[in-house]
Write a protein that holds these residues in place. Structure first.
Motif, short mmCIF file in Angstrom:
data_model
loop_
_atom_site.label_atom_id
_atom_site.label_comp_id
_atom_site.label_asym_id
_atom_site.label_seq_id
_atom_site.Cartn_x
_atom_site.Cartn_y
_atom_site.Cartn_z
N VAL A 159 0.84 -1.15 -0.18
CA VAL A 159 -0.16 -0.10 0.03
C VAL A 159 0.69 1.15 -0.05
O VAL A 159 0.53 2.21 -0.75
N SER A 160 2.06 1.38 0.89
CA SER A 160 2.73 2.50 0.89
C SER A 160 3.58 2.74 -0.35
O SER A 160 3.80 3.96 -0.76
N THR A 161 3.85 1.74 -1.37
CA THR A 161 4.54 1.96 -2.54
C THR A 161 3.65 2.28 -3.64
O THR A 161 3.99 2.38 -4.82
N ARG A 162 2.12 2.04 -3.19
CA ARG A 162 1.11 2.21 -4.22
C ARG A 162 0.89 1.16 -5.22
O ARG A 162 0.57 1.05 -6.20
N ASP A 168 10.02 1.93 -1.69
CA ASP A 168 9.52 1.91 -2.96
C ASP A 168 9.37 0.44 -3.34
O ASP A 168 9.31 -0.40 -2.47
N PRO A 169 8.92 0.49 -4.49
CA PRO A 169 8.55 -1.01 -5.08
C PRO A 169 9.47 -2.04 -4.87
O PRO A 169 9.35 -3.22 -4.54
N PRO A 170 10.77 -1.72 -5.30
CA PRO A 170 11.84 -2.77 -5.37
C PRO A 170 12.15 -2.90 -3.63
O PRO A 170 12.33 -4.38 -3.53
N LYS A 171 12.19 -2.14 -2.72
CA LYS A 171 12.22 -2.56 -1.33
C LYS A 171 11.06 -3.37 -1.00
O LYS A 171 11.57 -4.20 -0.09
N GLY A 172 10.08 -2.85 -1.20
CA GLY A 172 8.73 -3.60 -0.89
C GLY A 172 9.01 -4.98 -1.38
O GLY A 172 8.50 -6.09 -0.44
N PHE A 173 9.21 -5.29 -2.72
CA PHE A 173 9.36 -6.65 -3.28
C PHE A 173 10.40 -7.51 -2.43
O PHE A 173 10.09 -8.74 -2.04
#
Length: 342
Positions: free
Chosen positions: A35-38, A258-263
């Motif tokens: 959610v935080s990275t949308r 960000d998306p890479p960190k979230g993944f």
């Protein structure tokens, strides 16, 4: 006998309330990063997590067996039900307190702390060797593994995509995050729904509703299908209510995701959840795992990216979880023991 049946129903209901609080308390684990990275909208993330929680609950019962067999000696009769009720009161109270504070803590550790506190208050024997090998060791090791793997996965991503466009990389990882968030939510259902199942089976065995062959040490251990369905439904309902206070802490206050960190963080937790559920069959804290993975991911870029003050506050709550839940459970046992007849 009618009183015993009513008491059993009350304990089962309390276990489902615990599963519900586990859902809304631990839902941010699988939602905060996406959610935080949308990568996902809040509504889509909540629905996805609830569905995956339900599916995960049906994939195994090894952790349920560990919870019911290896933490305390099988309690018997109405006295045993009092022990389990007190344990659940301690766990639920701790979940609600930390949710109100907006701090991630472990529902698993709250439950085990409650079981130990209620057992000690009632003079029920604690299986300390089981606590050491199936709880304390995973409690210490799993966050270290989460932090190390998060760090390693993030380094691999940074090296692999070092020459790629940041915008394009973020767009690709937003798609990948939908998969990793779902995988983590599945692991959450696989791990945490089983903890509720283990307590319910203990209650059923205590009053001889469940088969004697299913008692700890027996060869016929199983979790009745209705217990699996009830635990899965209660956890999914809790997940659907969200948990936005804790989500804000995990998704924005520890590091900027960000998306890479979230993944990287979600993939790490999913892998460890599956390994501990299917291979070692020990309970771990998804809360500890995602937090340590987020810290490891942030440190891979630079140590200053991690807000260490927030991380330190989270660790303090972790350390307080087991004794805090145990004290509440012990007090609950004494009150229940005074209030209940016979």
């Amino acid at each position: 006998m009618p009183l015993e049946t009513a008491y059993l129903a009350a304990v089962v209901l309390a276990a489902l309330v615990f599963a519900y609080t586990n859902g809304f308390h631990d839902a941010p684990n699988s939602l905060a990063t996406a959610v935080s990275t949308r990568a996902l909208g809040p509504r889509a993330a909540v629905i996805m997590a609830a569905c995956m929680n339900v599916i995960g609950a049906f994939l195994g019962e090894g952790v349920a067996r560990t919870i019911s067999r290896d933490i305390i000696v099988q309690p018997q009769g109405t006295d045993g039900l009092t022990v389990l009720m007190a344990a659940l009161v301690g766990a639920v109270a701790w979940n609600i307190l930390t949710w109100y504070m907006g701090m991630p803590s472990s529902s698993s550790h709250a439950l085990i702390g409650g079981m130990i506190g209620a057992a000690l208050a009632s003079a029920t024997s604690v299986r300390w060797s089981g606590v050491a090998t199936d709880f304390a060791l995973p409690m210490v090791v799993s966050p270290l593994i989460g932090g190390f793997l998060g760090y390693a996965v993030m380094l691999a991503i940074l090296w692999t995509f070092r020459s790629a466009s940041v915008r394009r990389t973020n767009r690709q990882f937003k798609i990948a995050q939908s998969v990793s968030a779902a995988a983590m939510a599945l692991g959450h259902g696989l791990q945490d729904a089983q903890k509720t199942m283990g307590v319910v089976v203990l209650a059923l065995i205590a009053v001889d509703v469940h088969s004697a062959a299913s008692a700890p040490g027996g060869d016929g251990y199983d979790v009745p299908l209705w217990v699996v369905c009830a635990a899965a439904a209660a956890m999914a309902l809790g997940t659907l209510t969200g948990g936005w206070r804790i989500m804000r802490t995990l998704g924005r206050r520890v590091i900027e995701l960000d998306p890479p960190k979230g993944f990287a963080a979600e993939s790490t937790v999913a892998v460890v959840s599956y390994a501990t559920s299917f291979i070692w069959q020990v309970p771990i804290s998804n809360t500890h795992m995602i937090t340590s993975a987020i810290v490891g991911v942030g440190a891979a870029r630079r140590l200053s990216a991690v807000r260490w003050g927030v991380a330190g506050n989270i660790v303090a709550v972790w350390l307080a979880t087991l004794p805090g839940a145990a004290l509440v459970a012990a007090a609950a046992f004494y009150l229940l023991d005074l209030a209940l007849p016979g």
